[in-house]
Motif scaffolding. Structure first.
Motif, PDB file in Angstrom:
ATOM      1  N   TYR A  40       1.050  -1.042   0.077  1.00 55.01           N
ATOM      2  CA  TYR A  40       0.091   0.645   0.098  1.00 55.01           C
ATOM      3  C   TYR A  40       0.791   1.040  -0.263  1.00 55.01           C
ATOM      4  N   PHE A  41       0.570   2.312  -0.416  1.00 51.54           N
ATOM      5  CA  PHE A  41       0.619   3.248  -0.512  1.00 51.54           C
ATOM      6  C   PHE A  41       0.439   4.834  -0.281  1.00 51.54           C
ATOM      7  N   ASP A  42       0.532   5.377   0.556  1.00 55.28           N
ATOM      8  CA  ASP A  42      -0.078   6.849   0.649  1.00 55.28           C
ATOM      9  C   ASP A  42       0.403   7.782   0.565  1.00 55.28           C
ATOM     10  N   GLY A  43       1.732   8.209  -0.640  1.00 50.91           N
ATOM     11  CA  GLY A  43       1.977   9.003  -1.282  1.00 50.91           C
ATOM     12  C   GLY A  43       3.416   9.929   0.044  1.00 50.91           C
ATOM     13  N   ARG A  44       3.173   8.097   0.770  1.00 49.91           N
ATOM     14  CA  ARG A  44       4.286   9.450   2.017  1.00 49.91           C
ATOM     15  C   ARG A  44       5.112   7.969   2.530  1.00 49.91           C
ATOM     16  N   VAL A  45       4.546   7.480   2.749  1.00 53.64           N
ATOM     17  CA  VAL A  45       4.541   5.727   3.334  1.00 53.64           C
ATOM     18  C   VAL A  45       4.167   4.901   2.760  1.00 53.64           C
ATOM     19  N   VAL A  46       5.151   3.933   1.767  1.00 58.09           N
ATOM     20  CA  VAL A  46       4.955   2.037   1.991  1.00 58.09           C
ATOM     21  C   VAL A  46       4.600   1.139   2.833  1.00 58.09           C
ATOM     22  N   ASN A  47       3.304   0.922   2.810  1.00 54.09           N
ATOM     23  CA  ASN A  47       3.513  -0.651   3.914  1.00 54.09           C
ATOM     24  C   ASN A  47       3.351  -1.957   2.628  1.00 54.09           C
ATOM     25  N   PHE A  48       4.499  -2.846   3.499  1.00 53.35           N
ATOM     26  CA  PHE A  48       4.539  -3.800   2.295  1.00 53.35           C
ATOM     27  C   PHE A  48       4.244  -5.554   3.247  1.00 53.35           C
ATOM     28  N   ALA A  49       3.189  -6.349   2.901  1.00 53.48           N
ATOM     29  CA  ALA A  49       3.125  -6.937   3.520  1.00 53.48           C
ATOM     30  C   ALA A  49       3.386  -8.372   2.722  1.00 53.48           C
ATOM     31  N   ALA A  50       4.852  -8.779   3.591  1.00 55.94           N
ATOM     32  CA  ALA A  50       5.436  -9.701   2.323  1.00 55.94           C
ATOM     33  C   ALA A  50       5.270 -11.038   2.894  1.00 55.94           C
ATOM     34  N   PHE A  51       3.051 -11.411   2.392  1.00 52.83           N
ATOM     35  CA  PHE A  51       3.237 -13.175   2.683  1.00 52.83           C
ATOM     36  C   PHE A  51       2.479 -13.313   0.720  1.00 52.83           C
ATOM     37  N   LYS A  52       2.958 -13.889   0.178  1.00 52.02           N
ATOM     38  CA  LYS A  52       3.063 -14.867  -0.657  1.00 52.02           C
ATOM     39  C   LYS A  52       1.893 -14.876  -0.567  1.00 52.02           C
ATOM     40  N   ALA A  53       1.047 -14.453  -1.918  1.00 50.80           N
ATOM     41  CA  ALA A  53      -0.683 -15.418  -1.828  1.00 50.80           C
ATOM     42  C   ALA A  53      -0.785 -16.473  -2.318  1.00 50.80           C
ATOM     43  N   GLY A  54      -1.125 -17.814  -1.217  1.00 55.42           N
ATOM     44  CA  GLY A  54      -0.424 -18.979  -1.877  1.00 55.42           C
ATOM     45  C   GLY A  54       0.338 -19.974  -0.817  1.00 55.42           C
ATOM     46  N   GLN A  55       1.443 -18.593  -0.929  1.00 55.40           N
ATOM     47  CA  GLN A  55       2.587 -19.395  -0.389  1.00 55.40           C
ATOM     48  C   GLN A  55       3.464 -18.426   0.605  1.00 55.40           C
ATOM     49  N   PRO A  56       2.510 -18.401   1.991  1.00 55.29           N
ATOM     50  CA  PRO A  56       2.694 -17.250   3.133  1.00 55.29           C
ATOM     51  C   PRO A  56       4.327 -16.991   3.657  1.00 55.29           C
ATOM     52  N   GLY A  57       4.527 -18.477   3.107  1.00 56.97           N
ATOM     53  CA  GLY A  57       5.591 -19.008   4.235  1.00 56.97           C
ATOM     54  C   GLY A  57       6.798 -18.707   3.455  1.00 56.97           C
ATOM     55  N   THR A  58       7.595 -18.498   2.305  1.00 53.68           N
ATOM     56  CA  THR A  58       8.309 -18.235   1.113  1.00 53.68           C
ATOM     57  C   THR A  58       8.739 -16.709   1.346  1.00 53.68           C
ATOM     58  N   PRO A  59      10.068 -17.028   1.870  1.00 53.49           N
ATOM     59  CA  PRO A  59      11.190 -15.395   1.830  1.00 53.49           C
ATOM     60  C   PRO A  59      10.890 -14.739   0.130  1.00 53.49           C
ATOM     61  N   ILE A  60      10.737 -13.561   0.936  1.00 57.86           N
ATOM     62  CA  ILE A  60      10.194 -12.104  -0.169  1.00 57.86           C
ATOM     63  C   ILE A  60      11.572 -12.096  -0.193  1.00 57.86           C
ATOM     64  N   SER A  61      12.524 -11.867  -1.096  1.00 58.18           N
ATOM     65  CA  SER A  61      14.159 -11.101  -1.309  1.00 58.18           C
ATOM     66  C   SER A  61      14.044  -9.193  -1.813  1.00 58.18           C
ATOM     67  N   GLY A  62      15.161  -8.756  -0.967  1.00 55.51           N
ATOM     68  CA  GLY A  62      15.520  -7.312  -0.920  1.00 55.51           C
ATOM     69  C   GLY A  62      15.009  -6.851  -2.674  1.00 55.51           C
TER      70      GLY A  62
END
Length: 310
Positions: A40-62
């Motif tokens: 999500y982005f409100d114009g100043r802050v990005v909120n990133f929910a690093a839970f992959k749909a279908g595979q929520p335990g898969t690590p998300i890379s930088g």
């Protein structure tokens, strides 16, 4: 923004509490789907929910996170990035030549969400839940399903009491103030509790997919032996069974007592353990003020929200 294909991808692979983007977008900003993760982005802050749909335990890379921030910010450069979930923790991230420095975190690891597998749920196997239900009914508490376009003064009274009695961060308050608009979604219902003479509490229940239900929040009067939360849970589970729901998502447990309450009703911890971090772009004017207002950990947001059921 989310395209129709993005929405369908989330619906088809709904896995954890955070995948109910209609709630998150009410107070976190415009929603995006980045490598099957909601952000999500409100114009100043990005909120990133690093839970992959279908595979929520898969690590998300930088690299995935950086690509997502670049895609979202477009004309407005993000001053702050809040990322939580299962992800690669790095001391800094580079987005289109700009460096975001680690401001806070990585946090301790938090336990994942609790869920009830509704089709296998059997009250006969849960003697403590049955006992609590009888106690609630003996107090003449009754729960019923309601679809509303507007919250009443009774609802706002309980929300206000919740906010006043918890040392919560500003985004937690924003989540609560988004509820009046959120309940107008056709997939969102209220379960309200009353006795012979008074309104005693309510729960906000979302059905983001035909097979998933999400208990977004509950609010109730607090007094010894109230049993309001128990009659709420009994009615919510019964409702989910009637709708042929597969999984009821109960969110996190901000305390041991809340975890015990959820387990009493047949819930188990199914979501992946997670961590979080906050990154900032020091070249953005006013980033420190934004960070001071916004620097909170998930443990002080959704864990506090979930603790409203404690």
């Amino acid at each position: 923004m989310l395209t129709d294909l993005d929405r369908e991808a989330v619906r088809s692979n709904f896995s954890v509490y955070e995948h109910d983007w209609t709630f998150g977008s009410g107070y976190l900003g415009e929603p995006f789907l980045i490598d099957d993760c909601l952000a999500y982005f409100d114009g100043r802050v990005v909120n990133f929910a690093a839970f992959k749909a279908g595979q929520p335990g898969t690590p998300i890379s930088g690299e995935q996170i950086c690509r997502g921030v670049a895609q979202m910010q477009q004309d407005d450069r993000a001053a702050l990035l809040h990322v939580w979930g299962v992800f690669e923790s790095l001391p800094s991230l580079t987005v289109e030549g700009n460096t975001l420095h680690l401001l806070a975190g990585p946090s301790d690891t938090y336990p994942g969400e609790y869920t009830i597998q509704v089709k296998n749920h059997d009250m006969f196997l849960l003697p403590e839940a049955r006992k609590s239900t009888r106690a609630a009914l003996n107090k003449k508490l009754r729960a019923h399903l309601v679809q509303r376009e507007f919250l009443t003064s009774n609802h706002f009274r309980l929300i206000e009491e919740w906010v006043k009695t918890r040392p919560i961060a500003l985004p937690s308050v924003a989540a609560m103030t988004s509820l009046p608009a959120y309940i107008r979604n056709p997939h969102v219902l209220l379960v309200e509790v009353s006795d012979d003479s008074h309104f005693r509490g309510f729960g906000v229940l979302s059905f983001p997919t035909p097979r998933d239900a999400v208990l977004v929040a509950t609010f109730s009067e607090k007094y010894p032996g109230s049993r309001i939360e128990d009659i709420l849970m009994h009615e919510i589970i019964s409702l989910c069974k009637a709708r042929d729901v597969t999984t009821l998502h109960l969110g996190y447990a901000g305390s041991d007592s809340l975890a015990r309450f959820k387990c009493k009703w047949g819930a188990t911890k199914t979501g992946p353990d997670y961590t979080e971090a906050i990154y900032a772009d020091p070249e953005i004017d006013g980033y420190a003020d934004i960070a001071q207002r916004y620097s909170f950990f998930w443990n002080s947001r959704m864990h506090e929200i979930s603790a409203s059921r404690d």
